[in-house]
Write a protein that holds these residues in place. Structure first.
Motif, PDB file in Angstrom:
ATOM      1  N   VAL A 199      24.921 -57.650 -26.837  1.00  0.00           N
ATOM      2  CA  VAL A 199      24.387 -56.284 -26.838  1.00  0.00           C
ATOM      3  C   VAL A 199      23.579 -56.133 -25.549  1.00  0.00           C
ATOM      4  O   VAL A 199      22.595 -56.869 -25.350  1.00  0.00           O
ATOM      5  CB  VAL A 199      23.477 -56.063 -28.069  1.00  0.00           C
ATOM      6  N   PRO A 240      15.337 -48.505 -28.971  1.00  0.00           N
ATOM      7  CA  PRO A 240      16.790 -48.250 -28.986  1.00  0.00           C
ATOM      8  C   PRO A 240      17.616 -49.539 -28.866  1.00  0.00           C
ATOM      9  O   PRO A 240      18.680 -49.644 -29.471  1.00  0.00           O
ATOM     10  CB  PRO A 240      17.005 -47.354 -27.752  1.00  0.00           C
ATOM     11  N   GLU A 241      17.094 -50.522 -28.109  1.00  0.00           N
ATOM     12  CA  GLU A 241      17.835 -51.797 -27.997  1.00  0.00           C
ATOM     13  C   GLU A 241      17.856 -52.525 -29.335  1.00  0.00           C
ATOM     14  O   GLU A 241      18.863 -53.108 -29.737  1.00  0.00           O
ATOM     15  CB  GLU A 241      17.207 -52.664 -26.898  1.00  0.00           C
ATOM     16  N   HIS A 250      17.782 -51.108 -32.227  1.00  0.00           N
ATOM     17  CA  HIS A 250      18.743 -50.402 -33.084  1.00  0.00           C
ATOM     18  C   HIS A 250      20.176 -50.747 -32.717  1.00  0.00           C
ATOM     19  O   HIS A 250      21.020 -50.869 -33.598  1.00  0.00           O
ATOM     20  CB  HIS A 250      18.491 -48.883 -33.026  1.00  0.00           C
ATOM     21  N   ARG A 251      20.422 -50.941 -31.413  1.00  0.00           N
ATOM     22  CA  ARG A 251      21.794 -51.319 -31.018  1.00  0.00           C
ATOM     23  C   ARG A 251      22.150 -52.711 -31.533  1.00  0.00           C
ATOM     24  O   ARG A 251      23.291 -52.963 -31.897  1.00  0.00           O
ATOM     25  CB  ARG A 251      21.954 -51.229 -29.494  1.00  0.00           C
ATOM     26  N   CYS A 252      21.167 -53.605 -31.577  1.00  0.00           N
ATOM     27  CA  CYS A 252      21.435 -54.950 -32.128  1.00  0.00           C
ATOM     28  C   CYS A 252      21.765 -54.842 -33.622  1.00  0.00           C
ATOM     29  O   CYS A 252      22.709 -55.478 -34.109  1.00  0.00           O
ATOM     30  CB  CYS A 252      20.228 -55.870 -31.925  1.00  0.00           C
ATOM     31  N   ALA A 266      22.960 -52.250 -35.128  1.00  0.00           N
ATOM     32  CA  ALA A 266      24.264 -51.585 -35.253  1.00  0.00           C
ATOM     33  C   ALA A 266      25.392 -52.585 -34.991  1.00  0.00           C
ATOM     34  O   ALA A 266      26.447 -52.542 -35.648  1.00  0.00           O
ATOM     35  CB  ALA A 266      24.353 -50.408 -34.277  1.00  0.00           C
ATOM     36  N   ALA A 267      25.161 -53.514 -34.058  1.00  0.00           N
ATOM     37  CA  ALA A 267      26.180 -54.537 -33.771  1.00  0.00           C
ATOM     38  C   ALA A 267      26.359 -55.453 -34.972  1.00  0.00           C
ATOM     39  O   ALA A 267      27.478 -55.856 -35.314  1.00  0.00           O
ATOM     40  CB  ALA A 267      25.776 -55.348 -32.538  1.00  0.00           C
ATOM     41  N   ARG A 286      28.380 -53.605 -37.609  1.00  0.00           N
ATOM     42  CA  ARG A 286      29.829 -53.583 -37.318  1.00  0.00           C
ATOM     43  C   ARG A 286      30.478 -54.932 -37.542  1.00  0.00           C
ATOM     44  O   ARG A 286      31.553 -55.029 -38.105  1.00  0.00           O
ATOM     45  CB  ARG A 286      30.064 -53.182 -35.856  1.00  0.00           C
TER      46      ARG A 286
END
Ligand SMILES: Nc1ncnc2c1ncn2[C@@H]1O[C@H](COP(=O)(O)OP(=O)(O)OP(=O)(O)O)[C@@H](O)[C@H]1O
Ligand SMILES: [Mg+2]
Length: 317
Positions: free
Chosen positions: A83, A116-117, A119-121, A123-124, A127
């Protein structure tokens, strides 16, 4: 298909070298360094892969050091899901003083992650764990993450029907309230968590049981270094001896244990046998340099030596 996803929020490139003597002021000429991918979840994924499991390593990755880290993880045969983050991935340095044999380890805090980083982790993870069975989260939290990050993770994966295996320490461990399937503290970490020493078996078992009865984790596997391990659930409690091996590097024993334990559970072993597979993987890692996993044949041999019900063909793919 990936069945074990690992999450490493503060990975590192582990750089290791040796010099004749560690001294102040003078330049110390060092040997060419060895580079290894580092961080709890990444180490777990390497051992899962050695055991023939299908792992996937999720981790934040930033800057040129992040690119190198991704390459090192892939070179270890582990599929990655990096990420992108703004600040560079940390590097750590260990220097062995050849004269004394002492190892000096320099570790940095790691990049500061933004909301935001983070949250991206998450989200990864969302998935990659879909369709998988276990998420292993292991290691320290980098600057910028809230102390209850692992609770947020537990809530996320619980909602997806995925089991969380957690190896955390310090305040990250103290802020977990519920939703963990397997918690793997070392006795040092558990003592720090409860705030008093755990000198004997009675104290150790009581502290581990408290984490089960209070709803933090369904299973607690307490690792006791050379003293072995203890597994506690609501219905059982069992002590396991360590295997006596010549220790080359104690670094990474806990990660290898978590990997063996998770692979065992994923392959349908009873908890006691999964703990034995964890001990076998940890013992095999103790005789390799750094955090490198043991050889699979060695892990299998050690597992058979301590498991009365070993049916090797059943768990080795
Ligand atoms: N000196 C040793 N001799 C034999 N086995 C060991 C030794 N040290 C570790 N082990 C094995 O590795 C397992 C995990 O080790 P340990 O309890 O030290 O956890 P750890 O996570 O590496 O510790 P920490 O995170 O506190 O550094 C133990 O349960 C044991 O099976
Ligand atoms: Mg540990």
């Amino acid at each position: 298909m990936t069945s074990i996803v690992t999450l490493t929020m503060n990975p590192a490139i582990d750089m290791a070298t040796r010099t004749d003597h560690v001294v102040p002021t003078d330049k110390m000429r060092c040997e060419s360094p060895r580079f290894d991918p580092g961080g709890g979840g990444i180490n777990v994924a390497r051992t899962v892969t050695v055991l023939g499991g299908a792992a996937m390593a999720v981790f934040p990755s930033g800057g040129p050091s992040g690119v190198l880290l991704e390459q090192l993880v892939r070179d270890a045969g582990v599929p990655t899901h990096p990420v992108a983050v703004a600040e560079p991935t940390r590097e750590s340095l260990s220097v062995t003083d050849i004269g004394s044999g002492q190892q000096f380890r320099f570790v940095f805090p790691g990049p500061r992650l933004t909301a935001p980083e983070k949250h991206r982790c998450l989200a990864a993870v969302d998935r990659t764990v879909r369709g998988g069975r276990y998420l292993v989260a292991s290691g320290s939290l980098p600057p910028g993450l809230p102390v209850d990050f692992y609770q947020e993770l537990a809530d996320l994966v619980g909602g997806l029907g995925v089991r969380l295996v957690l190896d955390a320490s310090g305040s990250a461990l103290r802020h977990i309230r519920t939703g963990v399937h397997v918690l793997k503290p070392s006795v040092r970490e558990l003592a720090e968590c409860v705030g008093h020493p755990l000198p004997g078996r009675a104290e150790q078992a009581a502290a581990a049981r408290q984490l089960v009865t209070s709803g933090v984790s369904e299973i607690v596997v307490l690792s006791l270094g050379a003293e072995g391990a203890l597994a506690v659930t609501r219905d059982m409690q069992e002590w396991f001896d360590a295997i006596h091996v010549p220790v080359r590097s104690g670094i990474g024993a806990g990660d290898a244990m978590v990997a063996g334990l998770t692979v065992g559970l994923d392959r349908g072993l009873a908890l006691a046998d999964a703990v034995r597979l964890g001990i076998a993987a940890a013992s095999a890692a103790l005789v390799t340099p750094g955090t490198r996993p043991g050889r699979p044949e060695r892990i299998a041999e050690l597992y058979r030596s301590i498991s009365p019900n070993a049916e090797p063909s059943g768990i080795w793919p």
